[in-house]
Design a protein around this motif. Structure first.
Motif, PDB file in Angstrom:
ATOM      1  N   UNK A 233       0.851  -1.190   0.000  1.00  9.97           N
ATOM      2  CA  UNK A 233       0.000   0.000   0.000  1.00  9.97           C
ATOM      3  C   UNK A 233       0.889   1.243   0.000  1.00  9.97           C
ATOM      4  N   UNK A 234       0.823   2.085  -1.032  1.00  7.33           N
ATOM      5  CA  UNK A 234       1.679   3.268  -1.078  1.00  7.33           C
ATOM      6  C   UNK A 234       1.420   4.254   0.065  1.00  7.33           C
ATOM      7  N   UNK A 235       0.279   4.162   0.701  1.00  8.48           N
ATOM      8  CA  UNK A 235      -0.005   5.037   1.851  1.00  8.48           C
ATOM      9  C   UNK A 235       0.888   4.693   3.041  1.00  8.48           C
ATOM     10  N   UNK A 236       1.526   3.520   3.005  1.00 14.36           N
ATOM     11  CA  UNK A 236       2.438   3.116   4.085  1.00 14.36           C
ATOM     12  C   UNK A 236       3.847   3.669   3.901  1.00 14.36           C
ATOM     13  N   UNK A 237       4.109   4.382   2.807  1.00 16.23           N
ATOM     14  CA  UNK A 237       5.463   4.814   2.462  1.00 16.23           C
ATOM     15  C   UNK A 237       6.142   5.594   3.583  1.00 16.23           C
ATOM     16  N   UNK A 238       5.481   6.592   4.136  1.00  9.04           N
ATOM     17  CA  UNK A 238       6.128   7.444   5.147  1.00  9.04           C
ATOM     18  C   UNK A 238       6.332   6.706   6.459  1.00  9.04           C
ATOM     19  N   UNK A 239       5.402   5.878   6.852  1.00 10.41           N
ATOM     20  CA  UNK A 239       5.597   5.071   8.070  1.00 10.41           C
ATOM     21  C   UNK A 239       6.731   4.082   7.869  1.00 10.41           C
ATOM     22  N   UNK A 240       6.791   3.460   6.689  1.00  7.25           N
ATOM     23  CA  UNK A 240       7.888   2.557   6.360  1.00  7.25           C
ATOM     24  C   UNK A 240       9.215   3.300   6.449  1.00  7.25           C
ATOM     25  N   UNK A 241       9.300   4.475   5.831  1.00  7.45           N
ATOM     26  CA  UNK A 241      10.539   5.252   5.840  1.00  7.45           C
ATOM     27  C   UNK A 241      11.003   5.585   7.248  1.00  7.45           C
ATOM     28  N   UNK A 242      10.076   5.849   8.148  1.00  5.79           N
ATOM     29  CA  UNK A 242      10.445   6.149   9.534  1.00  5.79           C
ATOM     30  C   UNK A 242      11.185   4.997  10.184  1.00  5.79           C
ATOM     31  N   UNK A 243      10.709   3.787   9.962  1.00  9.43           N
ATOM     32  CA  UNK A 243      11.374   2.601  10.510  1.00  9.43           C
ATOM     33  C   UNK A 243      12.687   2.347   9.777  1.00  9.43           C
ATOM     34  N   UNK A 244      12.665   2.420   8.466  1.00  6.37           N
ATOM     35  CA  UNK A 244      13.839   2.179   7.629  1.00  6.37           C
ATOM     36  C   UNK A 244      15.008   3.073   8.051  1.00  6.37           C
ATOM     37  N   UNK A 245      14.713   4.349   8.292  1.00  7.72           N
ATOM     38  CA  UNK A 245      15.744   5.316   8.677  1.00  7.72           C
ATOM     39  C   UNK A 245      16.421   4.909   9.984  1.00  7.72           C
ATOM     40  N   UNK A 246      15.685   4.308  10.906  1.00  8.41           N
ATOM     41  CA  UNK A 246      16.269   3.857  12.179  1.00  8.41           C
ATOM     42  C   UNK A 246      17.372   2.832  11.958  1.00  8.41           C
ATOM     43  N   UNK A 247      17.269   2.038  10.908  1.00 11.95           N
ATOM     44  CA  UNK A 247      18.253   0.985  10.636  1.00 11.95           C
ATOM     45  C   UNK A 247      19.359   1.455   9.682  1.00 11.95           C
TER      46      UNK A 247
END
Length: 128
Positions: free
Chosen positions: A82-96
């Motif tokens: 779901x493209x609406x998850x992009x920003x939430x995904x990025x928040x987690x991704x950035x942590x790693x």
């Protein structure tokens, strides 16, 4: 050139043997197959944040098994349901990956299993 396969003998969901390795290493390059939020053969978590954490932890586990770390990752591929998850995904991704950001592609795709995210990567470490 030596080629080493990791996890080619492992079973997938439902005990099925899958026709690919979790990762393949050749001349310092490690190609990690797409990982999903799977634990003990089952998809877990219902939200993108929880599923992203588990998916990245699965990638890290394979990297570590092969003697690599996130600092060795040069490219990441991401599939989001779901493209609406992009920003939430990025928040987690950035942590790693915040300290060592690799090149990345991120696309919307229909998943082959019931999950919200899949991640693969390529890592490099100069051979000893």
């Amino acid at each position: 050139m030596t080629i080493k396969r990791y996890g080619a003998e492992k079973s997938g969901a439902g005990g099925q043997n899958l026709p690919f390795a979790r990762a393949v290493e050749a001349d310092g390059w490690l190609h990690v197959s797409g990982q999903v939020p799977m634990k003990d053969g089952e998809i877990v978590g219902s939200g993108i944040v929880e599923q992203t954490h588990l998916t990245i932890k699965n990638v890290i586990s394979i990297l570590e098994e092969a003697g690599y770390g996130l600092e060795h990752v040069v490219r990441v591929g991401v599939w989001l349901d779901d493209p609406r998850d992009f920003w939430s995904f990025n928040g987690v991704y950035k942590d790693y990956f915040g300290e060592h950001p690799p090149a990345r592609a991120c696309v919307q795709a229909t998943m082959m299993v019931d999950c919200k995210v899949e991640i693969d990567c390529i890592a490099y470490k100069k051979p000893d």
